[in-house]
Design an enzyme around this catalytic site. Structure first.
Site: not given
Length: 443
Positions: A61-62, A176, A308, A312
């Site tokens: 969620f940045r 990952h 995921d 952007h």
């Protein structure tokens, strides 16, 4: 708060049944036919299906630091509009979530702005084992290790450090898995041929099956050696699915796996049409890989479905190959995409609910969520399976303003989402009242 949902078709614990649901304050108080109650809001769900809210175990969620792309506030609203009532967010923000102090700062942001229940992954690095050992497994979702580089440059590539982490933490380790050496070698080969403007169709050749399998097989071997609790994120190849078991119940598994919506939906045939908008790490690969992922999901080698979600900006995604970041927004459309798969006979409603709601709760040992049960928190979703909608930039809710599903018509729509008993989303409108909680874990 007291709400009575009437005439719903509930999908829960491997069965479909007509029922009423009485919600008192935050809790499911009663599940039965023909419930009568006074002094409550009544919602007639006739013709609609009722699901336990989805739990998304992997989102980006940045926030903090990358809020030009997204925030916890904007993306959690998109999540509840898509039927996701709880999320687990990743540590590759700016600053990275690699100290207890930064972890608690993110919990504070979510408490003040999130529309969904929340938890966060703590980030592992090559030099923060001491901090990892301070994390309380009862109040944090787990540990995230990047064994292949991604947004945020949190690559853990020291084998001794990895074994030390696996041997010493009681946290659930989510990984990952892509082999960095293989990726670098492949990238150099294609840069020699094309420079920086590599055709996007070569993305799955650069971030290849070999890169994925080398890394995931090493992680699984290390978990088997050390006894660590390992959860492998976003499988993208059929070959990797052979590393996982389906002969024991999920509650007894020490090594589990996830698949994401985009690896179930897209394949490398779509790069010509979608370009860098479907550039993800790991890469979307072949139709055979997609088929293998579906098979492993249905036979229980793969345990959960996630998104995921990794937005952007349009400007960033429209760059040439080497400058376009990997990732895309998905939380608003994850459940309707799976309902579309149900409609096409690829998966049953019961299996979808198992993979999106029940299993994340079991796998992470989340308290009182993931099921429609009396005494559980009322995280509930109503869906109309006959309400076609076409995704366009006019109706996406992500801060980044786009979706890889643009132009896709889904036959279903999420109409109501309850979070802890609060009707947080109702036919396109969001409640001004938030009633969200930090996830707790039975560990």
């Amino acid at each position: 708060m007291k709400t009575l949902i009437k005439n719903a078709v509930a999908v829960n614990e491997f069965r479909k049944f007509e029922t009423d649901i009485l919600i008192e304050n935050e809790i499911i108080a009663k599940i039965d036919k023909n419930i009568s109650a006074t002094d409550c809001t009544v919602i007639d769900a006739g013709g609609k299906y009722l699901f336990p809210g989805a739990i998304d175990d992997q989102v980006h969620f940045r926030e903090p630091g990358l809020t030009h792309k997204a925030t916890i506030e904007t993306e959690s609203r998109a999540a509840i509009a898509g039927g996701i009532t709880s999320f687990i967010e990743m540590p590759n923000t700016s600053p990275q979530t690699t100290t207890i102090e930064k972890l608690e700062e993110k919990f504070g942001i979510a408490a003040n702005t999130s529309s969904a229940n929340y938890s966060f992954m703590f980030g592992g690095t090559n030099d923060n084992l001491e901090e990892i050992l301070r994390v309380d497994p009862k109040s944090c979702a787990g540990l995230k290790l990047f064994l292949g580089s991604s947004t945020g440059n949190m690559l853990v590539d020291d084998e001794k450090v990895l074994e030390n982490i696996f041997s010493n933490t009681d946290l659930l380790i989510s990984a990952h898995c892509e082999d960095e050496t293989t990726i670098k070698h492949n990238l150099e080969k294609y840069k020699a041929a094309y420079g920086d403007d590599i055709p996007i169709k070569y993305h799955p050749a650069i971030r290849s099956e070999e890169a994925c399998y080398l890394s995931s097989s090493r992680a699984v071997a290390l978990a088997e050696k050390t006894g660590a609790r390992l959860h492998v994120f976003h499988l993208s190849t059929a070959k990797e699915t052979g590393l996982f078991r389906n002969d024991i119940p999920l509650r007894k598994k020490k090594i589990t796996a996830e698949v994401c919506i985009h690896h179930l939906w897209f394949c490398d045939d779509d790069y010509d049409r979608k370009g860098t908008f479907i550039k993800w790490n790991p890469a979307v690969k072949t139709p055979a890989d997609r088929k293998g992922l579906w098979q492993a999901l249905l036979d229980d080698r793969i345990d959960v479905i996630a998104t995921d979600h990794a937005p952007h900006t349009l400007k960033e995604k429209q760059n040439i190959y080497t400058q376009a970041p990997s990732g895309g927004p998905l939380v608003q459309h994850a459940m309707v995409a799976m309902l579309e798969a149900c409609n096409k006979g690829k998966i049953s409603l019961e299996k979808m609910v198992e993979k999106m709601s029940h299993n994340p709760a079991i796998l992470f040992r989340i308290k009182q969520r993931g099921f429609i049960r009396e005494g559980y928190f009322a995280d509930l979703v109503l869906a109309d399976l006959n309400s076609p909608q076409t995704v366009s930039r006019d109706n996406v809710l992500y801060k980044c303003g786009w979706s890889p599903f643009e132009g896709t018509t889904f036959q279903s729509a999420i109409t109501h989402t309850f979070v802890n008993g609060n009707l947080a989303y109702n036919n396109g409108k969001f409640s001004a009242y938030r009633n969200v909680k930090r996830l707790e874990f039975n560990r």
